[in-house]
Write a protein that holds these residues in place. Structure first.
Motif, mmCIF file in Angstrom:
data_model
loop_
_atom_site.group_PDB
_atom_site.id
_atom_site.type_symbol
_atom_site.label_atom_id
_atom_site.label_comp_id
_atom_site.label_asym_id
_atom_site.label_seq_id
_atom_site.Cartn_x
_atom_site.Cartn_y
_atom_site.Cartn_z
ATOM 1 N N ARG A 156 33.424 34.025 31.255
ATOM 2 C CA ARG A 156 33.047 34.799 32.449
ATOM 3 C C ARG A 156 34.232 35.255 33.293
ATOM 4 O O ARG A 156 34.155 36.280 33.959
ATOM 5 C CB ARG A 156 32.106 33.968 33.318
ATOM 6 N N SER A 157 35.312 34.486 33.308
ATOM 7 C CA SER A 157 36.424 34.789 34.212
ATOM 8 C C SER A 157 37.148 36.090 33.876
ATOM 9 O O SER A 157 37.863 36.618 34.720
ATOM 10 C CB SER A 157 37.421 33.633 34.248
ATOM 11 N N HIS A 160 33.828 41.428 37.828
ATOM 12 C CA HIS A 160 33.182 40.942 39.046
ATOM 13 C C HIS A 160 33.541 39.497 39.396
ATOM 14 O O HIS A 160 33.325 39.063 40.516
ATOM 15 C CB HIS A 160 31.659 41.093 38.948
ATOM 16 N N TRP A 161 34.123 38.765 38.446
ATOM 17 C CA TRP A 161 34.472 37.357 38.684
ATOM 18 C C TRP A 161 35.425 37.230 39.879
ATOM 19 O O TRP A 161 35.170 36.453 40.800
ATOM 20 C CB TRP A 161 35.087 36.764 37.418
ATOM 21 N N ALA A 177 36.032 39.448 42.173
ATOM 22 C CA ALA A 177 35.388 39.988 43.372
ATOM 23 C C ALA A 177 34.455 38.950 43.993
ATOM 24 O O ALA A 177 34.410 38.803 45.221
ATOM 25 C CB ALA A 177 34.630 41.268 43.035
ATOM 26 N N GLU A 178 33.719 38.241 43.169
ATOM 27 C CA GLU A 178 32.831 37.187 43.682
ATOM 28 C C GLU A 178 33.636 36.083 44.351
ATOM 29 O O GLU A 178 33.272 35.594 45.425
ATOM 30 C CB GLU A 178 31.992 36.600 42.553
ATOM 31 N N HIS A 179 34.738 35.697 43.720
ATOM 32 C CA HIS A 179 35.604 34.656 44.273
ATOM 33 C C HIS A 179 36.116 35.085 45.654
ATOM 34 O O HIS A 179 36.060 34.305 46.612
ATOM 35 C CB HIS A 179 36.768 34.380 43.319
ATOM 36 N N ALA A 206 34.823 37.285 47.688
ATOM 37 C CA ALA A 206 33.718 37.389 48.635
ATOM 38 C C ALA A 206 33.326 36.014 49.180
ATOM 39 O O ALA A 206 33.096 35.855 50.387
ATOM 40 C CB ALA A 206 32.522 38.067 47.981
ATOM 41 N N VAL A 207 33.263 35.021 48.312
ATOM 42 C CA VAL A 207 32.910 33.661 48.752
ATOM 43 C C VAL A 207 34.002 33.128 49.679
ATOM 44 O O VAL A 207 33.715 32.559 50.734
ATOM 45 C CB VAL A 207 32.681 32.724 47.538
ATOM 46 N N ASP A 248 26.517 24.063 47.455
ATOM 47 C CA ASP A 248 26.708 25.030 46.373
ATOM 48 C C ASP A 248 25.624 24.795 45.318
ATOM 49 O O ASP A 248 25.656 23.801 44.604
ATOM 50 C CB ASP A 248 28.098 24.824 45.784
ATOM 51 N N ARG A 302 33.245 26.408 40.097
ATOM 52 C CA ARG A 302 34.267 27.454 40.169
ATOM 53 C C ARG A 302 34.846 27.678 41.558
ATOM 54 O O ARG A 302 35.952 28.174 41.695
ATOM 55 C CB ARG A 302 33.740 28.756 39.584
ATOM 56 N N TYR A 303 34.130 27.316 42.617
ATOM 57 C CA TYR A 303 34.632 27.542 43.974
ATOM 58 C C TYR A 303 35.255 26.292 44.595
ATOM 59 O O TYR A 303 35.617 26.304 45.772
ATOM 60 C CB TYR A 303 33.506 28.057 44.872
#
Length: 113
Positions: A31-32, A36-37, A39-41, A43-44, A59, A66-67
């Protein structure tokens, strides 16, 4: 398998069966590389930057954790729940590797204790 309480929603048991074994082990690697990976990181991280140090974060589903580095960097107290024990194994390894303090448990988002 769908959740009887919410037609059209996959049940936690269904998700736990899908995300196990090699699928759980290779989840981040597969997935990484997707656009979008990152971008999601980002954004969070941007969303959590306003939280005061020591604030609690839940979570769900935590997946592979991942976070966890965001929580560590921002000084947040994080808790994670996931229906897949294999995903939690991956999360525990990542949390140990990064030195993040985070509590994890197996559970269903529809029945959070």
């Amino acid at each position: 398998m769908t959740d009887r309480r919410n037609p059209g929603v996959k049940s936690a048991a269904s998700a736990a069966k899908r995300f196990r074994g090699e699928r759980a082990k290779g989840y981040d690697a597969r997935r990484s590389v997707r656009p979008h990976w990152a971008a999601e990181h980002a954004a969070v991280e941007a969303m959590l930057e306003g939280f005061p140090k020591g604030a609690s974060v839940l979570d769900v589903p935590v997946g592979t954790g991942r976070y966890c580095t965001i929580y560590k960097t921002l000084g947040l107290v994080a808790f994670g729940i996931d229906s897949s024990e294999d995903m939690l194994v991956e999360a525990r390894a990542k949390i140990a590797e990064t030195g993040t303090r985070m509590e994890l448990m197996r559970g269903d988002v529809m029945a959070i204790p």
